[in-house]
Motif scaffolding. Sequence first.
Motif, PDB file in Angstrom:
ATOM      1  N   LEU A   1      49.031 -91.598 -24.158  1.00 34.30           N
ATOM      2  CA  LEU A   1      49.357 -91.254 -22.568  1.00 34.30           C
ATOM      3  C   LEU A   1      49.042 -89.573 -22.359  1.00 34.30           C
ATOM      4  O   LEU A   1      48.637 -89.193 -21.412  1.00 34.30           O
ATOM      5  CB  LEU A   1      50.769 -91.334 -22.329  1.00 34.30           C
ATOM      6  N   CYS A   2      49.246 -88.747 -23.521  1.00 38.87           N
ATOM      7  CA  CYS A   2      48.926 -87.403 -23.184  1.00 38.87           C
ATOM      8  C   CYS A   2      47.500 -87.229 -23.236  1.00 38.87           C
ATOM      9  O   CYS A   2      47.169 -86.326 -22.489  1.00 38.87           O
ATOM     10  CB  CYS A   2      49.419 -86.676 -24.695  1.00 38.87           C
ATOM     11  N   ALA A   3      46.672 -87.965 -24.081  1.00 34.67           N
ATOM     12  CA  ALA A   3      45.293 -87.859 -23.795  1.00 34.67           C
ATOM     13  C   ALA A   3      44.773 -88.336 -22.410  1.00 34.67           C
ATOM     14  O   ALA A   3      43.925 -87.529 -21.998  1.00 34.67           O
ATOM     15  CB  ALA A   3      44.650 -88.410 -24.955  1.00 34.67           C
ATOM     16  N   PHE A   4      45.306 -89.277 -22.141  1.00 38.66           N
ATOM     17  CA  PHE A   4      44.899 -89.657 -20.562  1.00 38.66           C
ATOM     18  C   PHE A   4      45.296 -88.573 -19.424  1.00 38.66           C
ATOM     19  O   PHE A   4      44.557 -88.152 -18.547  1.00 38.66           O
ATOM     20  CB  PHE A   4      45.427 -90.943 -20.217  1.00 38.66           C
ATOM     21  N   LEU A   5      46.403 -88.099 -19.661  1.00 37.27           N
ATOM     22  CA  LEU A   5      46.938 -87.185 -18.829  1.00 37.27           C
ATOM     23  C   LEU A   5      46.159 -85.818 -18.914  1.00 37.27           C
ATOM     24  O   LEU A   5      45.835 -85.186 -17.942  1.00 37.27           O
ATOM     25  CB  LEU A   5      48.445 -86.704 -18.975  1.00 37.27           C
ATOM     26  N   LEU A   6      45.768 -85.490 -19.942  1.00 34.35           N
ATOM     27  CA  LEU A   6      44.904 -84.214 -20.327  1.00 34.35           C
ATOM     28  C   LEU A   6      43.644 -84.495 -19.712  1.00 34.35           C
ATOM     29  O   LEU A   6      42.906 -83.679 -19.025  1.00 34.35           O
ATOM     30  CB  LEU A   6      44.817 -84.000 -21.698  1.00 34.35           C
ATOM     31  N   GLY A   7      43.119 -85.675 -19.939  1.00 36.20           N
ATOM     32  CA  GLY A   7      41.463 -86.095 -19.170  1.00 36.20           C
ATOM     33  C   GLY A   7      41.916 -86.041 -17.846  1.00 36.20           C
ATOM     34  O   GLY A   7      40.829 -85.557 -16.956  1.00 36.20           O
ATOM     35  N   ALA A   8      42.839 -86.633 -17.286  1.00 38.35           N
ATOM     36  CA  ALA A   8      42.702 -86.651 -15.792  1.00 38.35           C
ATOM     37  C   ALA A   8      42.976 -85.039 -15.242  1.00 38.35           C
ATOM     38  O   ALA A   8      42.375 -84.568 -14.052  1.00 38.35           O
ATOM     39  CB  ALA A   8      44.155 -87.399 -15.356  1.00 38.35           C
ATOM     40  N   LEU A   9      43.758 -84.205 -15.825  1.00 40.28           N
ATOM     41  CA  LEU A   9      43.995 -82.698 -15.472  1.00 40.28           C
ATOM     42  C   LEU A   9      42.669 -81.947 -15.588  1.00 40.28           C
ATOM     43  O   LEU A   9      42.249 -81.236 -14.487  1.00 40.28           O
ATOM     44  CB  LEU A   9      45.104 -81.950 -16.188  1.00 40.28           C
ATOM     45  N   CYS A  10      41.853 -82.245 -16.681  1.00 35.14           N
ATOM     46  CA  CYS A  10      40.588 -81.604 -16.796  1.00 35.14           C
ATOM     47  C   CYS A  10      39.536 -82.116 -15.537  1.00 35.14           C
ATOM     48  O   CYS A  10      38.717 -81.237 -15.175  1.00 35.14           O
ATOM     49  CB  CYS A  10      39.950 -81.863 -17.932  1.00 35.14           C
ATOM     50  N   THR A  11      39.619 -83.428 -15.428  1.00 30.76           N
ATOM     51  CA  THR A  11      38.805 -83.828 -14.147  1.00 30.76           C
ATOM     52  C   THR A  11      39.133 -83.414 -13.162  1.00 30.76           C
ATOM     53  O   THR A  11      37.995 -82.859 -12.314  1.00 30.76           O
ATOM     54  CB  THR A  11      38.782 -85.366 -14.383  1.00 30.76           C
ATOM     55  N   MET A  12      40.422 -83.434 -12.819  1.00 29.31           N
ATOM     56  CA  MET A  12      40.731 -82.660 -11.512  1.00 29.31           C
ATOM     57  C   MET A  12      40.503 -81.330 -11.348  1.00 29.31           C
ATOM     58  O   MET A  12      39.934 -80.816 -10.172  1.00 29.31           O
ATOM     59  CB  MET A  12      42.255 -82.663 -11.371  1.00 29.31           C
ATOM     60  N   LEU A  13      40.516 -80.477 -12.648  1.00 29.80           N
ATOM     61  CA  LEU A  13      40.327 -79.031 -12.371  1.00 29.80           C
ATOM     62  C   LEU A  13      38.730 -78.995 -12.060  1.00 29.80           C
ATOM     63  O   LEU A  13      38.278 -78.052 -11.387  1.00 29.80           O
ATOM     64  CB  LEU A  13      40.529 -78.508 -13.733  1.00 29.80           C
ATOM     65  N   MET A  14      37.770 -79.741 -12.671  1.00 28.00           N
ATOM     66  CA  MET A  14      36.408 -79.856 -12.677  1.00 28.00           C
ATOM     67  C   MET A  14      36.046 -80.016 -11.205  1.00 28.00           C
ATOM     68  O   MET A  14      35.207 -79.491 -10.417  1.00 28.00           O
ATOM     69  CB  MET A  14      35.798 -80.529 -13.579  1.00 28.00           C
ATOM     70  N   LEU A  15      36.784 -81.119 -10.660  1.00 27.88           N
ATOM     71  CA  LEU A  15      36.424 -81.472  -9.441  1.00 27.88           C
ATOM     72  C   LEU A  15      36.921 -80.372  -8.400  1.00 27.88           C
ATOM     73  O   LEU A  15      36.299 -80.112  -7.210  1.00 27.88           O
ATOM     74  CB  LEU A  15      37.179 -82.642  -8.892  1.00 27.88           C
ATOM     75  N   MET A  16      38.009 -79.623  -8.807  1.00 32.69           N
ATOM     76  CA  MET A  16      38.214 -78.645  -7.856  1.00 32.69           C
ATOM     77  C   MET A  16      37.477 -77.552  -7.603  1.00 32.69           C
ATOM     78  O   MET A  16      36.864 -77.002  -6.523  1.00 32.69           O
ATOM     79  CB  MET A  16      39.936 -78.292  -7.987  1.00 32.69           C
ATOM     80  N   VAL A  17      37.213 -77.295  -8.992  1.00 30.62           N
ATOM     81  CA  VAL A  17      35.828 -76.143  -8.969  1.00 30.62           C
ATOM     82  C   VAL A  17      34.562 -76.554  -8.180  1.00 30.62           C
ATOM     83  O   VAL A  17      34.059 -75.698  -7.452  1.00 30.62           O
ATOM     84  CB  VAL A  17      35.684 -75.843 -10.619  1.00 30.62           C
ATOM     85  N   SER A  18      34.414 -77.661  -8.306  1.00 34.55           N
ATOM     86  CA  SER A  18      33.019 -78.220  -7.641  1.00 34.55           C
ATOM     87  C   SER A  18      33.206 -78.263  -6.076  1.00 34.55           C
ATOM     88  O   SER A  18      32.560 -77.714  -5.339  1.00 34.55           O
ATOM     89  CB  SER A  18      32.700 -79.530  -7.908  1.00 34.55           C
TER      90      SER A  18
END
Length: 131
Positions: free
Chosen positions: A55-72
């Motif tokens: 679950l932590c790995a999934f949440l970390l991946g989701a947060l990194c993806t959201m961060l990259m999408l926000m920057v984009s």
Amino acid sequence: MRFVKVLVLVLVFFISMMFFVQNNAVLSQAVTLKLDLFFDTAWSSIELPFYFMVLCAFLLGALCTMLMLMVSRLRAGAALRRANKRIRVLEKELNSLRNLPLEAARKAPEPIAAPASAPVAAAEPTPAKAG
């Protein structure tokens, strides 16, 4: 389209719940993470259940993806603002160029054209030589 997204989300949620229920014994095992660098110190975590790691790995991946999408998205928004500003500047320039002949005509009248010179008389054709 929104209905399809919700349906896919519910399906993913259902499959993940089935995964956790069917693998409860394996996922409940305690895991200790260790980090041993080439120095004297070695770090280790407390014992955590394996499902917590997943679950932590999934949440970390989701947060990194959201961060990259926000920057984009922020970059795309900035590019859009620059493009809109450039469009406004070019539209002003185009309007000023469209109005330029009208403003110049009001300020100074066009000069009167000089009369055209008389046409030059064509020379008589020379007779063809017989021969």
